[in-house]
Write a protein that holds these residues in place. Structure first.
Motif, mmCIF file in Angstrom:
data_model
loop_
_atom_site.group_PDB
_atom_site.id
_atom_site.type_symbol
_atom_site.label_atom_id
_atom_site.label_comp_id
_atom_site.label_asym_id
_atom_site.label_seq_id
_atom_site.Cartn_x
_atom_site.Cartn_y
_atom_site.Cartn_z
ATOM 1 N N TYR A 9 0.835 -1.200 0.000
ATOM 2 C CA TYR A 9 0.000 0.000 0.000
ATOM 3 C C TYR A 9 0.875 1.258 0.000
ATOM 4 O O TYR A 9 0.579 2.248 -0.693
ATOM 5 C CB TYR A 9 -0.914 0.007 1.222
ATOM 6 N N LEU A 10 1.956 1.243 0.795
ATOM 7 C CA LEU A 10 2.841 2.405 0.849
ATOM 8 C C LEU A 10 3.578 2.613 -0.479
ATOM 9 O O LEU A 10 3.799 3.757 -0.905
ATOM 10 C CB LEU A 10 3.842 2.232 1.999
ATOM 11 N N LYS A 11 3.954 1.510 -1.137
ATOM 12 C CA LYS A 11 4.563 1.625 -2.466
ATOM 13 C C LYS A 11 3.594 2.273 -3.446
ATOM 14 O O LYS A 11 3.954 3.169 -4.224
ATOM 15 C CB LYS A 11 4.986 0.243 -2.976
ATOM 16 N N ALA A 12 2.335 1.799 -3.419
ATOM 17 C CA ALA A 12 1.318 2.363 -4.312
ATOM 18 C C ALA A 12 1.098 3.841 -4.005
ATOM 19 O O ALA A 12 1.007 4.679 -4.920
ATOM 20 C CB ALA A 12 0.012 1.586 -4.162
ATOM 21 N N LYS B 195 -7.276 10.336 -6.681
ATOM 22 C CA LYS B 195 -8.098 9.130 -6.490
ATOM 23 C C LYS B 195 -7.210 7.961 -6.066
ATOM 24 O O LYS B 195 -7.594 7.153 -5.208
ATOM 25 C CB LYS B 195 -8.864 8.786 -7.769
ATOM 26 N N GLY B 196 -6.015 7.861 -6.642
ATOM 27 C CA GLY B 196 -5.088 6.811 -6.246
ATOM 28 C C GLY B 196 -4.668 6.943 -4.795
ATOM 29 O O GLY B 196 -4.642 5.962 -4.045
ATOM 30 N N LYS B 197 -4.347 8.179 -4.379
ATOM 31 C CA LYS B 197 -3.989 8.387 -2.970
ATOM 32 C C LYS B 197 -5.164 8.048 -2.059
ATOM 33 O O LYS B 197 -4.985 7.525 -0.958
ATOM 34 C CB LYS B 197 -3.546 9.841 -2.752
ATOM 35 N N ASP B 198 -6.363 8.336 -2.529
ATOM 36 C CA ASP B 198 -7.570 8.058 -1.733
ATOM 37 C C ASP B 198 -7.710 6.562 -1.450
ATOM 38 O O ASP B 198 -7.911 6.143 -0.304
ATOM 39 C CB ASP B 198 -8.797 8.574 -2.492
ATOM 40 N N ILE B 199 -7.571 5.724 -2.483
ATOM 41 C CA ILE B 199 -7.739 4.282 -2.272
ATOM 42 C C ILE B 199 -6.570 3.699 -1.487
ATOM 43 O O ILE B 199 -6.735 2.763 -0.697
ATOM 44 C CB ILE B 199 -7.922 3.523 -3.616
ATOM 45 N N ALA B 200 -5.359 4.264 -1.665
ATOM 46 C CA ALA B 200 -4.198 3.749 -0.927
ATOM 47 C C ALA B 200 -4.335 4.061 0.567
ATOM 48 O O ALA B 200 -4.089 3.201 1.423
ATOM 49 C CB ALA B 200 -2.909 4.350 -1.473
#
Length: 761
Positions: free
Chosen positions: A99-102, A113-118
């Motif tokens: 998750y931290l890599k993503a 949106k990517g930061k939101d799901i991560a």
């Protein structure tokens, strides 16, 4: 017939040439025909069908391809998907890593949106891992991100916070958070919301959130003292089938547990409030059914996760081996150009490769065999633990049933002699229940922390007599004679002893001897072995005429759970007593051993070096000379505890007690009236004992405050000291010890922060 050497060379050359051509052809076709783009619907389908191994394999291939071709957005999506799979497999540490890599890649790409799901993935992982420290730090960041883009994950994160307080049994915060969540949900138009996650049915998403919030809000109200009626009303308003749908996206065992709790509270309502036995039994049966399903699902999931982890490890090894072979093929292709001059080197290299190949296969086989053996041991341990909880349920129900039945008989019986007999049995059952619960808590605590002894001056004769008083009714009920043989000691001599820990050692050994003795006697012997000016070594022996222990079982006698394997036909005990005895003796720098003869009896023995306490004659004279009328304020929210404490105080000459049920009222009374002593309960609603004591210290720094609590830890002592509490009295306590500590503070107006742990049986 022998082949010419030239023919052998030609065969080898042809083999390597063909292998090189095939490898190059395969590599070219793979690059042309297989482009590994992330197939999100396929991944979601595999996860829903529990095909986690296939999903992990597909994601690893996608990650490799994305790294090779600098497809950062796809790489971040793949890391996130792999984090979700690892969370589902309960591999929270590695899930956090992915998750931290993503999150790092999404941040570099500026994808909100990517930061939101991560962030939401990290919130869920920390919740499931019960890592509340990290949960509390990441949660506000995740909510700010979700709110900034009006994402539905704001409500998913809010649902996680509700569950965080539910799992942590923080009922007041659970109530406040679930109420806030419902208000937020009602004020939000989901038609205008941004969808960041992936869902099978978006239309029902808002209703699923509402049901989850409402369920937890109802549970919180039931658990809080002033909202039970509203809580049950809201609980019955929830449709069970709708609730099943709301919990459908959770792990089955967690959903089953919540459905079991849902029906259990309905059982409590009909059993305690509505008094409808048929309905109560109906919901109790449903609750037990769901809990059983949860247990089965948990076992199946653990077994399946174990198999998945094994397959993934095995696949990684095969991939590494395949990579090595591909590298060797590439070398062979280059060497083929110089094959005529380097044939000797190629043959040597081939032999080395085959040597390490077979060595690697041998190692893999060995590792696989060890993994299977380890898995078998884990299954056996899990089976033993399940058996232990089954036994523990029986062990707890037996004395509870006895206490309930005997209390009824005492109430109904008119004959004083019979009433006294019932009271003796009632005390025996309660003592056994107390020892059993202490053993369970002690076993869990000692597994992780070494016992820190809190030594205070005590007389060894008094401790042994207290132990005898605790177990004598159990011996009498079995018709067993209880003997003691204690060498004569000076009554004024005091030894530094942790009374609770040492009493627990003797009580467990005594109960153990009584349990396995059908007839005859149990004897406790205490002998002086060595004395110096500062120390005294005593030898303790607990002898019985019971069933005995075979020599072949010596290695497992002191092991938790395992020691029941040779006693199954003789007893239904928990299997923790001797384990706790041996562990506590390690804290005393001692060890235990035994001699035994089957069908004759057993003798357990150990030796302990005690420090001799300084004499305290001056303190005794001071206490005995100090007498006056003492006015004590008792603060406790439990009416039964208030009654017991008040009666115990009034049994002390010159003591008068007033009672109050909460901290705020206590502060008001102390401001308006002079008291000599305060007995303060720690756990109270609205304002606990710590807060009340802090307020009292603001205007009265000298009045002695004694805390009454069933809790016992170094953390409690530290918090008590910070709050200005003079001393801790741990419940349940012995009256004589209680009286001594109260009298000790009768002339203690100058004492402050004298925080000494007072522990009794």
């Amino acid at each position: 017939m022998r082949c010419p050497k030239t023919n052998i060379a030609l065969v080898i050359i042809s083999f390597f040439a063909l292998k090189s051509v095939v490898a190059q052809s395969y590599s070219t076709n793979k690059e042309v025909d297989s482009v590994y783009f992330l197939n999100q619907p396929k991944i979601e389908s595999l996860v829903r069908n529990d095909s986690l191994y296939e999903a992990t394999t597909l994601l690893n291939e996608t990650i490799t391809y994305s790294k090779k071709n600098n497809l950062n957005a796809q790489l971040a999506d793949s890391y996130f998907a792999l984090g979700k799979i690892l969370t589902k497999m309960s591999n929270y540490k590695n899930a956090e890593t992915y998750y931290l890599k993503a999150l790092h890649i999404y941040d570099s790409l500026g994808s909100n949106k990517g930061k939101d799901i991560a962030f939401s993935g990290l919130v869920s992982t920390y919740l499931l891992d019960k890592n509340y420290t990290r949960f509390d730090s990441i949660y506000p960041i995740a909510q700010r991100q979700s709110k900034s883009i009006n994402s539905e994950l704001y409500f998913k994160n809010l649902d996680s916070e509700v569950k965080r307080y539910y799992y942590a049994y923080e009922n007041q915060k659970l109530y406040e958070t679930s109420k806030f969540a419902l208000e937020q949900l009602d004020s939000t138009d989901f038609s205008k919301i941004t969808i960041s996650g992936t869902y099978e049915d978006i239309s029902s998403l808002k209703n699923r959130f509402r049901l989850s919030y409402a369920y937890h809000n109802a549970i919180a109200k039931i658990k809080l003292p002033n909202n039970k009626t509203y809580g049950y009303k809201e609980l019955f308003a929830i449709d069970e089938n709708d609730l099943k749908v709301a919990f459908d996206n959770e792990d089955h065992d967690d959903a089953y547990r919540k459905l079991g709790t849902f029906n259990y509270y309905k059982y409590l309502y009909y059993n305690q409030i509505n008094k409808n036995l048929d309905s109560a039994n109906k919901y109790l049966l449903k609750s037990d059914t769901y809990k059983y399903r949860a247990l089965i699902d948990f076992e199946n999931r653990n077994a399946k996760n174990g198999e998945l982890i094994y397959k993934i490890i095995n696949t990684e090894q095969q991939l590494n081996l395949a990579n090595e072979l591909q590298k060797q093929d590439a070398k062979t292709s280059k060497i083929l150009i110089w094959i005529t001059t380097l044939i000797g080197i190629v043959l040597l290299g081939t032999l080395v490769v085959f040597f390490f190949y077979f060595k690697a296969r041998k190692n893999v086989t060995k590792i696989n065999r060890e993994l299977k053996e380890s898995n078998k041991k884990l299954i056996d341990i899990d089976k033993n633990r399940l058996e232990f909880f089954s036994i523990l349920s029986h062990e707890l129900r037996t004395p509870i049933y006895g206490i309930t039945g005997l209390a009824t008989l005492v109430n109904q019986e008119k004959d004083e002699e019979k009433r006294q007999s019932y009271l003796d049995s009632l005390i025996s059952s309660s003592s056994y229940l107390s020892v059993l619960i202490d053993n369970i808590l002690q076993a869990n605590k000692l597994k992780f922390d070494k016992k820190e002894l809190r030594q205070k001056p005590n007389n060894i004769n008094n401790i042994v007599q207290n132990v005898i008083g605790t177990v004598k009714v159990a011996a009498k009920d079995k018709g067993i004679e209880l003997k003691t043989n204690i060498e004569t000691f000076d009554d004024s001599e005091q030894l530094l002893i942790d009374k609770v820990a040492f009493s627990q050692i003797l009580i467990n050994l005594a109960y153990n001897a009584i349990r396995y003795t059908k007839e005859g006697h149990v004897c406790i012997n205490v002998k002086e072995k060595k004395r110096t000016s500062d120390t005294l070594r005593l030898r303790f022996e607990i002898k019985d005429t019971g069933i005995g222990i075979k020599e072949e079982h010596r290695s497992v006698v002191f092991n938790a759970f395992e020691n029941r394997t040779f006693l199954e036909k003789n007893s239904s005990g928990s299997g923790l007593g001797l384990y706790i005895v041996k562990t506590l003796l390690k804290s005393h720098n001692s060890d235990i051993d035994f001699t035994s003869q089957p069908n004759v009896g057993t003798t357990f023995f150990f030796e302990i070096d005690f420090d001799i306490a300084p004499t305290a004659e001056d303190n005794i004279k001071t206490l005995s000379a100090y007498k006056k009328e003492m006015h004590v304020l008792v603060v406790d929210d439990n009416k039964v505890n208030l009654l017991i404490t008040k009666k115990n105080l009034e049994k002390i000459e010159g003591y008068h007690a007033e009672i109050v049920t909460n901290g705020r009222e206590a502060i008001s009374m102390i401001k308006n009236k002079a008291y000599d002593l305060i007995l303060m309960d720690i756990n109270m609603p609205d304002m606990d004992g710590y807060e009340a004591s802090k307020h009292i210290r603001m205007f009265n720094p000298k009045i002695p405050i004694l805390a009454l609590t069933a809790l016992n830890s170094s953390e409690i002592l530290m918090k008590a000291q910070e709050a200005g509490i003079n001393q801790i009295i741990t419940k349940p306590y012995n009256f004589e010890d209680f009286k001594a500590i109260v009298l000790n503070h009768s002339n203690a107006s100058d004492l402050y922060f004298n925080c000494i742990a007072f522990e009794t049986m």
